[in-house]
Design an enzyme around this catalytic site. Structure first.
Site, short mmCIF file in Angstrom:
data_model
loop_
_atom_site.label_atom_id
_atom_site.label_comp_id
_atom_site.label_asym_id
_atom_site.label_seq_id
_atom_site.Cartn_x
_atom_site.Cartn_y
_atom_site.Cartn_z
N ASP A 420 -90.92 -67.42 3.81
CA ASP A 420 -91.55 -68.03 4.98
C ASP A 420 -91.41 -69.55 4.95
O ASP A 420 -91.53 -70.18 3.90
CB ASP A 420 -93.03 -67.65 4.99
CG ASP A 420 -93.77 -68.19 6.20
OD1 ASP A 420 -93.39 -67.83 7.33
OD2 ASP A 420 -94.72 -68.98 6.01
N GLU A 449 -86.28 -68.02 6.15
CA GLU A 449 -86.68 -68.25 7.53
C GLU A 449 -86.58 -69.75 7.76
O GLU A 449 -87.41 -70.53 7.29
CB GLU A 449 -88.11 -67.78 7.80
CG GLU A 449 -88.51 -67.97 9.25
CD GLU A 449 -89.93 -68.46 9.44
OE1 GLU A 449 -90.43 -68.38 10.58
OE2 GLU A 449 -90.54 -68.94 8.48
#
Length: 666
Positions: A420, A449
């Site tokens: 993330d 990401e």
């Protein structure tokens, strides 16, 4: 081992983080510069985590004094004019987001991608010194007789006037490996070392250098092994005496060929405390979709926000989802069906309700005050004005130790990490996680990401990247722009500097965005899905996308599923897996086509091909069927619907998408 990791390639003026690996927060660490270019005034401080800014081109050598000895790290700095900053990924910190109170992300030396949030690289490729950009490089390790040989294949930027022969290659042997420098022979396109001089391991790093910049670094590895090994996963392994070879910056093979299914865990199904069992109950359904990898949104203890990204305990499963035993039972059940599991790893921040943050905000003298970055006495640093998180301070060793302990706890259970906010964590920390995970399991996947993507994240940080550029283009096409944008998006990977071996996860929707079908309709949603299954990359399906779910994070409407659409997705997965031209080995080609009936800008056609076979894909994002003339090599049989779609002449009728087997186009 506290060694700070692989050598670095940067441009003068770029900032490099120096940090011990596997840190002991109670230990003493000290940095010093033991070699600098003659005209350099660069210095390093005396904290365990420091920043080095090479101020002139040349070679810098830093030395870390640690409890386990002294470790040297080589930094090669190129002229600042060759900096890749602003061309798909700088070599600095890698941030591409926005902290609260700031105009742009915290990268020294420039931006590190396209427009924040857009995924578009093209507007940044305005360079005064040429029309090109970063070259690309792939290293191949081979054993030739008694020598370990690293072969370099440099390629110019697609817009450059220079050729591959014009590029230079610069090699660096890893400082961690015991190799006599006098035994290393470097040629124009290879590095050669007698095996007799190689210890347990030899790692070689290199970049290609052109008139408009230097490439993303690649690496090659040799390791002594008394046992013969066969090809294993995505690593290029061969036997040669007692030495195996590896390309550590290449993705695992299983990941490149995977079909990923994202599950927003709190609305997938089941009552409180039964989330994992609810997924187990639907594993046969997921398997029937052709899925072989599941990504769950965060499963750790978190605050009130149901998305789970505001974590209050990095070592415990969230009470409302179930127990650790429930989680492990789900993983075992998935593995029994040949389905891999990705753990959503959050490293940038904790929730503000985390006990450490609460202690820090309530007491300035707390030992946890240094765990966080601050922009006021009670206000932590954060991104995008997010009010429920607080950014960790990675200069503080206890933070790094805490997060590494979490990585070590969850890594043995799963097959990879979806990372993330990868852009918001120091590059150096990701390198450490990548190396430690791959030392434990060389098939382990790190998926970043990063919006927009960052080419330098290919250099030993991550194995696969969110293709936010294709995602953005699919949204533009859905909104009425020319369908050719999807092919331009694939071209932008190379233009941004990604090497040919880079791998991408491709998607049309996720838990952060409105469902594609809501914004653009069913026909366009099917065309967008077909794009993700037929363009280069690993397709990701967001749970519910396959049957027309309209709510972004709502409970899945299983009782109102569009079975016809679900069959379409399942067929796409089957076709992708059964058609070698659509595999990771298939090249993408633009083809001539003509829209005879329908809207020209709503249709795009392209081919994928290996040396043995090919397939022509036609996508129609329009609401009405289109009649499209395709290359004569293509058949009239759509293998997705398993039906003849031929029209007059060499044309085919396309509702949303067709895949047509073709004679070889190579």
């Amino acid at each position: 081992m506290h060694h700070p990791g692989p050598p670095r390639f940067v441009a003068a003026g770029d900032e490099i983080e120096l940090a011990p690996r596997d840190p002991d927060p109670s230990a003493t660490y000290r940095w010093q510069l033991v070699q600098t270019p003659e005209d350099s005034d660069a210095t390093v401080g005396d904290e365990p985590v420091e920043q080095l800014v090479p101020d002139v081109p040349g070679t810098y050598v830093t030395e870390l004094t640690a409890p386990d000895g002294r470790h040297r790290l080589t930094v090669r700095a190129f002229p600042s004019a060759l900096s890749p900053a602003g061309v798909g990924g700088a070599s600095g910190s890698g941030f591409s987001g926005r902290r609260s109170g700031q105009v742009s992300g915290g990268v020294s030396g420039g931006v590190s991608g396209g427009r924040s949030g857009s995924g578009s690289y093209g507007e940044l490729a305005t360079r005064e010194k040429g029309e090109g950009g970063r070259p690309r490089l792939t290293l191949t390790p081979v054993v030739e007789g008694d020598d370990a040989v690293v072969e370099a294949d440099p390629q110019p930027h697609p817009n450059a006037t220079e050729t591959a022969d014009d590029l230079e290659v610069e090699f660096l042997v890893d400082d961690r490996d015991d190799v006599d420098p006098s035994a290393v022979t470097v040629g124009d396109r290879e590095l050669r070392v007698p095996l007799s001089t190689v210890g347990d391991r030899l790692r070689v790093h290199a970049v290609a250098i052109g008139e408009d910049g230097y490439s993303v670094a690649d690496a090659a590895e040799f390791e002594r092994d008394e046992e013969e090994l066969a090809t294993d996963g995505g690593t290029a392994v061969q036997t040669g005496q007692t030495v195996t070879t590896n390309q550590p910056y290449h993705p695992p093979e299983w990941a490149e060929e995977s079909v990923i299914y994202e599950i927003y865990i709190r609305t997938f199904g089941g009552e409180e405390g039964e989330a994992f069992d609810a997924i187990v109950d639907r594993l046969d359904y997921i398997d029937s979709l052709g899925v072989d990898t599941i990504w769950l949104t965060p499963v750790l203890q978190n605050d009130h926000a149901p998305h789970g990204y505001n974590i209050v305990d990095f070592l415990s499963i969230a009470d409302d989802l179930g127990t650790r035993e429930d989680y492990e039972r789900f993983i075992d059940a998935a593995h029994e069906r040949g389905i891999n599991v990705l753990f959503d790893l959050v490293c940038n921040h904790s929730a503000r309700t985390h006990p450490h943050f609460q202690a820090a905000v309530n007491d300035k003298e707390s030992e946890y005050r240094e765990w966080y970055e601050w922009r006021g006495d009670t206000e932590p640093e954060t991104y995008f004005e997010w009010e429920h998180i607080a950014n960790f301070n990675f200069s503080h060793l206890p933070v790094r130790r805490y997060l590494l302990d979490a990585v070590e706890k969850w890594q043995p259970l799963v097959d990879g990490f979806r990372c993330d906010m990868a852009w918001a964590v120091p590059n150096n920390f990701w390198r450490e996680i990548h190396d430690s995970c791959n030392d434990a399991d060389d098939d382990f996947l790190l998926l970043d990401e990063t919006i927009p993507y960052i080419a330098d994240f290919q250099a030993g940080l991550f194995d696969m990247h969110f293709d936010s550029t294709l995602y953005f283009s699919l949204r533009q096409v859905g909104g009425g722009q020319d369908a050719e944008l999807v092919l331009d998006a694939i071209d932008e990977r190379t233009e941004a500097g990604f090497p040919d071996h880079a791998s991408f996860m491709v998607y049309a929707e996720n838990h952060d965005e409105t469902r594609y079908i809501v914004d653009y309709g069913k026909e366009a949603a099917e065309a967008a899905a077909a794009a993700t299954f037929t363009l280069p990359g690993a397709p990701m399906v967001y749970a519910g996308q396959e049957f027309g779910q309209r709510g972004r994070r709502d409970d899945l409407a299983w009782d109102h599923a569009d079975d016809e659409m679900r069959e379409f997705f399942s067929s796409l997965a089957d076709v992708r897996k059964q058609t070698p031209a659509l595999s990771a080995d298939g090249e993408l080609y633009r083809v001539d086509y003509a829209v005879e009936e329908g809207w020209d800008d709503r249709v795009v056609a392209y081919a994928r091909a290996t040396e043995e076979e090919a397939a022509v894909v036609v996508l129609n994002f329009g609401e009405e069927p289109a009649t499209v003339a395709v290359p004569e090599e293509a058949s009239n049989h759509d293998i997705v619907a398993d039906e003849d779609v031929g029209a007059d002449g060499a044309a085919v009728t396309v509702d949303s998408a067709v895949v047509l087997p073709a004679d070889s186009l190579v």
